[in-house]
Design a protein around this motif. Structure first.
Motif, PDB file in Angstrom:
ATOM      1  N   VAL A  88       1.025  -1.168  -0.045  1.00  6.54           N
ATOM      2  CA  VAL A  88      -0.080  -0.030  -0.126  1.00  6.54           C
ATOM      3  C   VAL A  88       1.042   1.204  -0.160  1.00  6.54           C
ATOM      4  O   VAL A  88       1.797   1.231   0.926  1.00  6.54           O
ATOM      5  N   GLU A  90       2.367   4.946   0.321  1.00  8.30           N
ATOM      6  CA  GLU A  90       2.166   6.226   1.479  1.00  8.30           C
ATOM      7  C   GLU A  90       1.123   7.088   1.124  1.00  8.30           C
ATOM      8  O   GLU A  90       0.803   7.150   0.084  1.00  8.30           O
ATOM      9  N   ASN A  91       0.424   7.545   1.943  1.00  3.84           N
ATOM     10  CA  ASN A  91      -0.375   8.593   2.099  1.00  3.84           C
ATOM     11  C   ASN A  91      -1.659   7.948   1.484  1.00  3.84           C
ATOM     12  O   ASN A  91      -2.648   8.469   0.638  1.00  3.84           O
ATOM     13  N   THR A  92      -2.005   6.269   1.558  1.00  3.85           N
ATOM     14  CA  THR A  92      -2.983   5.774   0.932  1.00  3.85           C
ATOM     15  C   THR A  92      -3.573   5.166   1.990  1.00  3.85           C
ATOM     16  O   THR A  92      -2.929   4.492   2.930  1.00  3.85           O
ATOM     17  N   THR A  93      -5.051   5.172   2.169  1.00  2.00           N
ATOM     18  CA  THR A  93      -5.620   4.380   3.211  1.00  2.00           C
ATOM     19  C   THR A  93      -6.290   2.905   2.422  1.00  2.00           C
ATOM     20  O   THR A  93      -6.609   2.764   1.353  1.00  2.00           O
ATOM     21  N   GLU A  94      -6.389   2.119   3.477  1.00  2.00           N
ATOM     22  CA  GLU A  94      -6.872   0.709   3.013  1.00  2.00           C
ATOM     23  C   GLU A  94      -8.197   0.719   3.971  1.00  2.00           C
ATOM     24  O   GLU A  94      -8.129   0.803   4.897  1.00  2.00           O
ATOM     25  N   VAL A 100      -5.855   0.825  -2.470  1.00  3.84           N
ATOM     26  CA  VAL A 100      -4.903   0.987  -3.594  1.00  3.84           C
ATOM     27  C   VAL A 100      -3.455   0.232  -3.304  1.00  3.84           C
ATOM     28  O   VAL A 100      -2.867   0.472  -2.305  1.00  3.84           O
ATOM     29  N   THR A 102       0.442  -0.565  -4.867  1.00  2.00           N
ATOM     30  CA  THR A 102       1.665  -0.845  -5.918  1.00  2.00           C
ATOM     31  C   THR A 102       2.317  -2.072  -5.993  1.00  2.00           C
ATOM     32  O   THR A 102       2.574  -2.760  -5.136  1.00  2.00           O
ATOM     33  N   ASN A 125       0.093   0.755 -10.352  1.00  2.00           N
ATOM     34  CA  ASN A 125      -0.623   0.839  -9.344  1.00  2.00           C
ATOM     35  C   ASN A 125      -1.926   0.573  -9.801  1.00  2.00           C
ATOM     36  O   ASN A 125      -2.552   0.976 -10.872  1.00  2.00           O
ATOM     37  N   MET A 127      -6.500  -0.268  -8.096  1.00  2.00           N
ATOM     38  CA  MET A 127      -7.258   0.035  -7.122  1.00  2.00           C
ATOM     39  C   MET A 127      -7.981  -1.134  -7.158  1.00  2.00           C
ATOM     40  O   MET A 127      -8.644  -1.947  -8.106  1.00  2.00           O
ATOM     41  N   GLN A 146       0.008   7.375 -13.270  1.00  2.00           N
ATOM     42  CA  GLN A 146       0.662   8.115 -12.612  1.00  2.00           C
ATOM     43  C   GLN A 146       0.909   9.443 -13.392  1.00  2.00           C
ATOM     44  O   GLN A 146       1.221   9.437 -14.480  1.00  2.00           O
TER      45      GLN A 146
END
Length: 146
Positions: A88, A90-94, A100, A102, A125, A127, A146
Motif C-alpha cells: 500500500v 504512502e498517504n493511501t488508506t486501506e 490501492v 503498488t 498501481n 485499485m 501516474q
C-alpha cells in the motif's frame, strides 16, 4: 500458434487483495507471441477484474502497440512480468472495501529458451475493490496511471 500457453498465472486467493493484484498483473503484463490472441489474453486476466473493468478494457484486446504485437507474433517471443513486491503506497488508506496497491517487479523477454534482453524494472498501481456481499471477494477495478 502454439496450443500450450507459456504464461503461468499463480492461483489467486480472492480473499486477499494482494494475491488478486499479483495474478492480475502477471496476466495483464505478460504476452505470448506464439499463442496469444486478443481473446486468449482477455480471458487470462478477466477472472481478476471487476465487470466494469472488463467492459472498459475487454474490447481493447492486448494493450501493445500494433508494430510490437506484430513483431512478437512473427517471432513467437514471450514477454513475462514477474512480481517482486506488493504494498500500500504512502498517504493511501486501506479499507474493507477498497485498497490501492503498488506492484513492483521486472519484465523479461524470451525467444525460445534464450532471454533476449536484460530484465527491466516495471511497476503499476491498481485499485482493488471488495465486490463480495457476504465476505471478501476482491477484484481489480482500475489501473491508476501516474
Amino acid at each position: 500458434m502454439s496450443d500450450e500457453p507459456r504464461v503461468e498465472i499463480p492461483e489467486a486467493d480472492f480473499t486477499d487483495p494482494r494475491s488478486v493484484a499479483t495474478s492480475f498483473w502477471i496476466a495483464w503484463g505478460s504476452f505470448d507471441g506464439a499463442s496469444d490472441t486478443d481473446e486468449i489474453y482477455v480471458d487470462r486476466y478477466s477472472p481478476f477484474v471487476t465487470d466494469s473493468f472488463l467492459e472498459e478494457h475487454g474490447d481493447e484486446g492486448i494493450p501493445v502497440p500494433p508494430q510490437t504485437l506484430t513483431a512478437f507474433r512473427e517471432s513467437g517471443r514471450l514477454s513475462l512480468t514477474e512480481v517482486e513486491d506488493v504494498y500500500v503506497p504512502e498517504n493511501t488508506t486501506e479499507s474493507d472495501m477498497q485498497v490501492v496497491l503498488t506492484l513492483e517487479g521486472v519484465k523479461r523477454d524470451w525467444d525460445g529458451d534464450t532471454e533476449v534482453a536484460d530484465p527491466r524494472p516495471t511497476s503499476i498501481n491498481v485499485m482493488v475493490n471488495n465486490i463480495g456481499d457476504d465476505g471478501e471477494d476482491w477484484r481489480v477495478a482500475a489501473i491508476l496511471y501516474q
